[in-house]
Enzyme design. Structure first.
Site, PDB file in Angstrom:
ATOM      1  N   HIS A   1     -34.118   7.246 -99.477  1.00  0.00           N
ATOM      2  CA  HIS A   1     -35.181   6.794 -98.962  1.00  0.00           C
ATOM      3  C   HIS A   1     -35.070   6.433 -97.571  1.00  0.00           C
ATOM      4  O   HIS A   1     -33.856   6.437 -96.922  1.00  0.00           O
ATOM      5  CB  HIS A   1     -35.747   5.420 -99.796  1.00  0.00           C
ATOM      6  CG  HIS A   1     -34.801   4.406 -99.913  1.00  0.00           C
ATOM      7  ND1 HIS A   1     -33.716   4.310-100.863  1.00  0.00           N
ATOM      8  CD2 HIS A   1     -34.562   3.219 -98.980  1.00  0.00           C
ATOM      9  CE1 HIS A   1     -33.226   3.208-100.451  1.00  0.00           C
ATOM     10  NE2 HIS A   1     -33.628   2.552 -99.388  1.00  0.00           N
TER      11      HIS A   1
ATOM     12  N   GLU B   1     -39.268   3.038 -98.287  1.00  0.00           N
ATOM     13  CA  GLU B   1     -39.180   1.791 -98.607  1.00  0.00           C
ATOM     14  C   GLU B   1     -39.411   0.843 -97.379  1.00  0.00           C
ATOM     15  O   GLU B   1     -39.191   1.004 -96.395  1.00  0.00           O
ATOM     16  CB  GLU B   1     -37.686   1.541 -98.752  1.00  0.00           C
ATOM     17  CG  GLU B   1     -37.456  -0.047 -99.074  1.00  0.00           C
ATOM     18  CD  GLU B   1     -36.088  -0.450 -99.031  1.00  0.00           C
ATOM     19  OE1 GLU B   1     -35.653  -1.313-100.052  1.00  0.00           O
ATOM     20  OE2 GLU B   1     -35.062   0.408 -98.791  1.00  0.00           O
TER      21      GLU B   1
ATOM     22  N   HIS C   1     -38.328   8.106 -85.655  1.00  0.00           N
ATOM     23  CA  HIS C   1     -39.458   8.351 -86.185  1.00  0.00           C
ATOM     24  C   HIS C   1     -39.491   8.966 -87.685  1.00  0.00           C
ATOM     25  O   HIS C   1     -38.303   9.271 -87.962  1.00  0.00           O
ATOM     26  CB  HIS C   1     -40.304   9.469 -85.416  1.00  0.00           C
ATOM     27  CG  HIS C   1     -39.732  10.990 -85.331  1.00  0.00           C
ATOM     28  ND1 HIS C   1     -38.731  11.206 -84.460  1.00  0.00           N
ATOM     29  CD2 HIS C   1     -40.211  11.922 -86.094  1.00  0.00           C
ATOM     30  CE1 HIS C   1     -38.419  12.579 -84.947  1.00  0.00           C
ATOM     31  NE2 HIS C   1     -39.175  13.055 -85.762  1.00  0.00           N
TER      32      HIS C   1
ATOM     33  N   GLU D   1     -44.630  11.007 -87.083  1.00  0.00           N
ATOM     34  CA  GLU D   1     -44.912  12.484 -86.726  1.00  0.00           C
ATOM     35  C   GLU D   1     -45.918  13.130 -87.826  1.00  0.00           C
ATOM     36  O   GLU D   1     -45.406  13.134 -88.947  1.00  0.00           O
ATOM     37  CB  GLU D   1     -43.838  12.970 -86.430  1.00  0.00           C
ATOM     38  CG  GLU D   1     -43.973  14.596 -86.173  1.00  0.00           C
ATOM     39  CD  GLU D   1     -42.514  15.280 -85.829  1.00  0.00           C
ATOM     40  OE1 GLU D   1     -42.629  16.476 -85.926  1.00  0.00           O
ATOM     41  OE2 GLU D   1     -41.595  14.609 -85.707  1.00  0.00           O
TER      42      GLU D   1
END
Length: 123
Positions: free
Chosen positions: A7, A53, A70, A118
């Protein structure tokens, strides 16, 4: 050794606002939300096996560790994805589409806490 990317953790200031953004605007699914003690709250949002998360209320020594440049999301068509997101939240501002390779490109925009996001897909 490594099996998969588990994550990505993103510090947020308002858990409800961030969950609404990632589920309603970007379409991620809320998989779990729980508290760690009295202050820290976590929410796990998923998309095709990857998880984001969200962390709210963490002490400064946790929240200030490092920054993620990003978070990128794959889309079929950049213009269609941008239009769909603008339809849900007209306040979102995208950068100019950047052509990359083989007819694909990317655009950037900001999440509710200023996190850089993005979209990557067909121009």
């Amino acid at each position: 050794m490594l099996q998969k990317l588990e994550h990505i953790g993103v510090m947020v200031t308002d858990m409800d606002r961030s969950i609404a953004f990632y589920t309603e605007v970007l379409g991620l699914k809320l998989r779990d939300r729980r508290r760690l003690g009295d202050v820290v709250e976590l929410a796990f949002l998923g998309l095709d096996g990857a998880e984001l998360e969200l962390v709210a209320g963490a002490p400064a020594e946790v929240s200030g560790d490092a920054q993620v440049n990003h978070i990128a999301f794959a889309v079929e068509s950049l213009p269609e994805a941008m239009e769909a997101i603008r339809h849900i939240d007209p306040a979102i501002t995208f950068t100019e589409a950047m052509p990359l390779w083989e007819g694909k490109g990317c655009v950037f925009f900001r999440g509710p806490d200023g996190e850089r996001l993005e979209l990557f897909g067909r121009l």
